[in-house]
Design an enzyme around this catalytic site. Structure first.
Site, PDB file in Angstrom:
ATOM      1  N   CYS A 382      -0.469   0.935   3.688  1.00  0.00           N
ATOM      2  CA  CYS A 382      -0.645   1.504   2.562  1.00  0.00           C
ATOM      3  C   CYS A 382      -1.127  -0.002   2.595  1.00  0.00           C
ATOM      4  O   CYS A 382      -2.289  -0.579   2.748  1.00  0.00           O
ATOM      5  CB  CYS A 382       0.857   1.248   1.935  1.00  0.00           C
ATOM      6  SG  CYS A 382       0.390   2.337   0.779  1.00  0.00           S
ATOM      7  N   HIS A 508       2.621   6.023   3.662  1.00  0.00           N
ATOM      8  CA  HIS A 508       4.116   5.907   4.086  1.00  0.00           C
ATOM      9  C   HIS A 508       5.164   6.050   5.601  1.00  0.00           C
ATOM     10  O   HIS A 508       5.885   6.754   5.205  1.00  0.00           O
ATOM     11  CB  HIS A 508       4.777   5.150   2.889  1.00  0.00           C
ATOM     12  CG  HIS A 508       4.616   3.800   1.882  1.00  0.00           C
ATOM     13  ND1 HIS A 508       4.594   3.350   2.651  1.00  0.00           N
ATOM     14  CD2 HIS A 508       3.251   4.497   0.794  1.00  0.00           C
ATOM     15  CE1 HIS A 508       3.904   2.612   0.791  1.00  0.00           C
ATOM     16  NE2 HIS A 508       3.542   3.072   0.373  1.00  0.00           N
ATOM     17  N   GLU A 510       7.273   5.170   7.242  1.00  0.00           N
ATOM     18  CA  GLU A 510       8.697   5.143   7.383  1.00  0.00           C
ATOM     19  C   GLU A 510       9.187   5.946   6.772  1.00  0.00           C
ATOM     20  O   GLU A 510      10.798   6.168   6.643  1.00  0.00           O
ATOM     21  CB  GLU A 510       9.349   3.190   6.560  1.00  0.00           C
ATOM     22  CG  GLU A 510       8.407   3.674   5.326  1.00  0.00           C
ATOM     23  CD  GLU A 510       7.109   2.964   4.703  1.00  0.00           C
ATOM     24  OE1 GLU A 510       6.470   3.429   4.736  1.00  0.00           O
ATOM     25  OE2 GLU A 510       7.262   2.704   3.465  1.00  0.00           O
TER      26      GLU A 510
END
Ligand code: GLN
Length: 536
Positions: A382, A508, A510
């Protein structure tokens, strides 16, 4: 009929209610129940999206684009379930809906009050979740600590709901602390007794106590807690500190917490099967074959929770490579051209996470330049991707003063800028580009090699975008666009041609990584870092 488990906390905060709830979710799922988990947050913000990491830690983004509490990240990682906006209810959201209803005239003639209007709305938010997903068990975690003023409407709603559900259809699991007093060489049960007493004053009886403790406690301590708190001795669970959070479900089943819960709820199912969790997650996490050091260069590295999902995803990438990941936390504000080599010494890979605002940007740019020039594996996420674009623009494409308009509104080269639709936004809450969107991955790229797929879905949370005006200039200098959101022709992934592993994404990844399903980009990144370690 759906059964409910209410998880409350007492004595102090930070006892790990989220991990306990997620672990109970996994254990019940492993016994064949359909479960879901909901987090109730008593603060007045409508969502944590507008809170600083100093206040709140990470904002976890769900598939449907809700900005939620980081505990939902634990829920997804432990259970593999997909969370939505409905899984995170804040006092702000509840009040917002009640006040909107009042303005529409739906309570015409009445005084709108905490009881029954706010409590009714809370109950509806809890029960509608079960109805939507037809689940067997809903685990409802209440944020904060019993005794907090702002938590009262939630606990009152739970009291009413438990009463309406009838005996045997809900339980209250209370997390407490059993502190060890060194001078007396004793574990103290009084704070737990007081906290359970406080719950009782509100009209709630805990049936299970999960006691956080540094030292194992004796049978007599267990019996004392059971007797003074009105619970069965087997319902007093010792939650000793563990080396790895993924051990918690195993710690619970060892003490037969699942049997106790099912008995109290009148449910029956064969025993759990956590073999996969044990062998593929816990054993590997505790006994990795090798280790690798990866630097995370961010603004909030001194806080444990600000990059929670990133740290977890790195660990998952480690699990996939049978390696332990040592995370080197580097404060971006400290990094300069002069000290970058020293600060990043020993790191086999560098990750720059997301963020907002200009503080620490120059340090991130120096860290990225270092990774690019020294051919150290780099992963930008990001804001980390936006910084990679800025660094490339300034130092490779020769665009002096290039920047994001977030940091310099008058930059001569706005390589990162706002889309027209974002320029019109006036309210800051919930108006970013949010949630999961498809990304087409270009064949022949490193991203494609990692994913092995031509299309993926990834979650977003940002306002600014790569400026397409610079695509050709970047391509000529060796920066490849390896992923795009086709519908709006937005750049989602960039990578470098002549570098062993340099990938940065606008989304993102994650948030989608789980210990049993490590995210492909994290797996590939950690793999590249391991290769770097063995090469040097
Ligand atoms: N501040 C950047 C933006 O709004 C990046 C956001 C992020 O990293 N989550 O686009």
């Amino acid at each position: 009929m759906t059964k409910y488990i209410f998880v409350t906390g007492g004595v102090v905060s930070s006892l790990g209610k989220g991990i306990a709830s997620a672990s109970i979710g996994l254990v019940l799922k492993s016994r064949g129940f359909k479960v879901t988990i909901q987090k109730l947050d008593p603060y007045i913000n409508v969502d944590p999206g507008t809170m600083s990491p100093y206040q709140h830690g990470e904002v976890y983004v769900t598939e449907d684009g809700a900005e939620t509490d980081l505990d939902l990240g634990h829920y997804e990682r432990f259970t593999g379930l997909t969370m939505t906006q409905a899984n995170n209810v804040t006092a702000g959201r509840i009040y917002y809906s009640v006040i909107a209803k009042e303005r529409r005239g739906e309570y015409l003639g009445k005084t709108v009050q905490v009881v029954p209007h706010i409590t009714d709305a809370i109950k509806a938010a809890i029960t509608s979740l079960a109805a939507k997903d037809r689940v067997d068990v809903v685990i409802v975690e209440v944020g904060g600590t019993v005794g907090d003023i702002e938590g009262l409407p939630f606990l009152e709603a739970i009291r009413q709901l438990r009463n309406e559900l009838g005996r045997g259809n809900s339980i209250n699991i209370h997390l407490t602390l059993v502190p060890y007093i060194k001078a007396a060489d004793e574990l103290k049960t009084k704070p737990t007794q007081h906290s359970v007493g406080k719950l009782r004053e509100i009209g709630l009886q805990a049936e299970v106590l999960i006691c956080r403790t540094e030292k194992p406690f004796s049978e007599s301590v267990r019996e004392k807690i059971a007797q003074f708190c009105n619970v069965e001795p087997e319902a007093v669970i010792q939650a000793l500190d563990v080396e790895d959070i993924y051990e918690v479900p195993l710690m619970f089943t060892k003490q037969k917490l699942d049997d106790t819960i099912l008995k109290l709820l009148g449910l029956e199912r064969p025993s759990h099967d956590l073999t996969e969790w044990k062998t593929r997650v816990v054993d590997r996490a505790l006994h990795p074959k090798r280790r690798v050091a990866i630097a995370v260069v961010g603004k909030y590295v001194q806080l444990q929770d600000a990059y929670k999902s990133i740290y977890e995803a790195l660990r998952h990438g480690g699990l996939a490579n049978d390696a332990g990941v040592d995370i080197l936390k580097v404060s971006a504000e400290r990094v300069t051209k002069a000290n970058v080599a020293e600060l990043l010494d020993g790191a086999s890979g560098i990750l720059v996470p997301g963020g907002f605002g200009h503080r620490g940007i120059e340090g991130k740019l120096d860290a990225i330049a270092y990774a690019r020039e020294r051919k150290i594996p780099f992963f930008g996420i990001c804001l980390g991707m936006q910084c990679a674009a800025i660094e490339f623009a300034r130092n490779v494409a020769g665009l002096a003063g290039a920047n994001s308009t977030e940091f310099d509104a008058n930059t001569p080269h706005p390589v990162i800028s706002l889309l027209e639709e974002q320029k019109r936004v006036t309210d800051l809450g919930g108006t970013m580009r949010l949630g999961a969107m498809p990304c087409r991955v270009a064949p022949g790229t490193k991203a494609h090699e990692a994913y092995g797929l031509a299309e993926v879905r990834e979650r977003h949370r940002h306002r600014y975008e790569f400026n397409n005006r610079y695509r050709d200039a970047f391509a000529q200098k060796g920066m490849i666009v390896s992923g795009v959101y086709e519908k709006a022709d937005l750049v989602e992934l960039i990578e470098l041609d002549d570098h062993p592993w340099f990938i940065a994404g606008q989304f993102h990844p994650e948030f989608r990584s789980q210990p049993l399903a490590p995210h492909p980009l994290f797996r590939a990144f950690v793999g590249a870092c391991l290769k770097k370690t063995s090469d040097t």
